[in-house]
Each structure stands twice: as structure tokens, then as C-alpha cells.
Scaffold this motif. Structure first.
Motif, short mmCIF file in Angstrom:
data_model
loop_
_atom_site.label_atom_id
_atom_site.label_comp_id
_atom_site.label_asym_id
_atom_site.label_seq_id
_atom_site.Cartn_x
_atom_site.Cartn_y
_atom_site.Cartn_z
N GLN A 105 0.92 -1.31 -0.08
CA GLN A 105 0.12 -0.14 0.01
C GLN A 105 0.63 1.05 -0.27
OE1 GLN A 105 -2.54 -0.84 3.86
NE2 GLN A 105 -3.73 -1.61 2.33
N LYS A 134 -4.89 -4.31 -8.09
CA LYS A 134 -5.36 -3.67 -6.90
C LYS A 134 -6.24 -5.04 -7.07
CE LYS A 134 -6.72 0.29 -4.35
NZ LYS A 134 -6.95 1.61 -4.34
N THR A 135 -7.02 -5.28 -7.64
CA THR A 135 -7.96 -5.40 -8.48
C THR A 135 -8.15 -7.48 -7.54
OG1 THR A 135 -9.44 -4.29 -10.05
CG2 THR A 135 -10.06 -6.59 -9.76
N ALA A 138 -7.36 -7.72 -3.25
CA ALA A 138 -8.77 -7.05 -3.04
C ALA A 138 -9.47 -8.42 -2.94
CB ALA A 138 -9.37 -5.87 -3.58
N GLU A 141 -7.34 -10.77 -0.39
CA GLU A 141 -7.99 -10.26 0.74
C GLU A 141 -9.16 -10.80 0.63
OE1 GLU A 141 -6.35 -8.69 3.46
OE2 GLU A 141 -4.46 -10.32 2.14
N ASN A 142 -10.23 -10.71 0.13
CA ASN A 142 -11.91 -10.32 0.17
C ASN A 142 -11.67 -12.02 0.75
OD1 ASN A 142 -12.69 -8.24 1.06
ND2 ASN A 142 -13.07 -8.01 -2.01
#
Length: 149
Positions: A105, A134-135, A138, A141-142
Motif C-alpha cells: 500500500q 489492486k483488484t 482485493a 483479501e476478501n
């Protein structure tokens, strides 16, 4: 008789080619992250079977070189953090994963500032790579956070 033999040969060749499976992940197929735990919680994700992790690896290997040295240096930092992030996920080490996520980040924000110095074409290319990274992170992470609950 020749046509029958030729037909069987073609079907056999097509069938044998169709059964091969390619692996686009940097993690060998024999290594996978089953449900592992440490002091901070569980990480349950099979990196070798995760399409998002494979795409991140592919993006890292195809990342272009830009005209500005500072941008390239910060991209190297981002790539290093992303690789370590994937390794931490595979190892089930949530402390290392969180540390690398913060490092990614920080590097991502720095690249966002530095990309203003690039040409329009380079900026567009860099933006496409950053958005895809980034997608995918994410989504990973989800899925990891979803498995903790």
C-alpha cells in the motif's frame, strides 16, 4: 482403412493435448496452502489453485520498464512486496501477510505520486497494471477474510 486410422490418430492427438493442464502460478502445483493457523488467526487459501494469485504473478513477470528511474525503482519495491505477500499467504503466515500488505500500500501510493512525471502512454499502461494488481489483491483479501469467519 487409411481414413479410419487417420481419424483415430487425429482424435487421439486432440484428446491427449486437451488433457494437459497448465500452471500459471509461481508456486509449484504440489505446494498448496491448506487450513493453517498461527497466533493471529487462520488463513485458508490454496494459492496454487487461485486464479487471482496466478494473475498477480503474471503481472509481475510482464511489468514494463518505464522512462523514469524513480518509477522503476518503486515498482521493484512493489513487486518484491507482492511476491512476499503471495509467499506469506502460501505459508499461512498472517503476520507476514499483513506486513507485506502495508508495504504494498505504501509503495502503491508512492507510485501514484511518481506517475505524474510519465508520458500519457506510459501513465495509461502503468494505470492498467496497478488497477489489475489492486483488484486481484482485493479479491484475495476478501477470500482470506471470508474464510476466517
Amino acid at each position: 482403412m487409411k481414413t479410419t486410422f487417420l481419424s483415430v490418430s487425429i482424435i487421439f492427438i486432440l484428446w491427449s493435448c486437451a488433457t494437459e493442464k497448465s500452471n500459471t502460478s509461481p508456486v509449484p502445483a504440489g505446494i498448496s496452502s491448506e487450513k493453517k493457523s498461527d497466533e493471529t488467526g487462520d488463513i485458508s487459501l490454496k494459492i496454487s489453485e487461485n486464479a487471482n494469485a496466478a494473475e498477480v504473478s503474471n503481472l509481475l513477470s510482464t511489468f514494463p520498464v518505464f522512462s523514469k528511474k524513480e518509477v522503476n525503482e518503486e515498482i521493484s519495491v512493489l513487486k518484491y512486496s507482492l511476491q512476499n505477500y503471495l509467499y506469506a499467504l502460501d505459508a499461512g503466515n498472517s503476520n507476514a501477510k499483513n506486513k507485506q500488505l502495508k508495504s504494498m500500500q505504501k509503495s502503491y501510493r508512492k507510485i501514484q505520486k511518481l506517475r505524474k512525471s510519465l508520458t500519457t502512454d506510459e501513465n495509461d499502461i502503468l494505470n492498467r497494471y496497478l488497477v489489475r494488481i489492486k483488484t486481484n489483491v482485493a479479491v484475495i483479501e476478501n477470500s482470506v477474510n471470508g474464510n476466517k469467519k
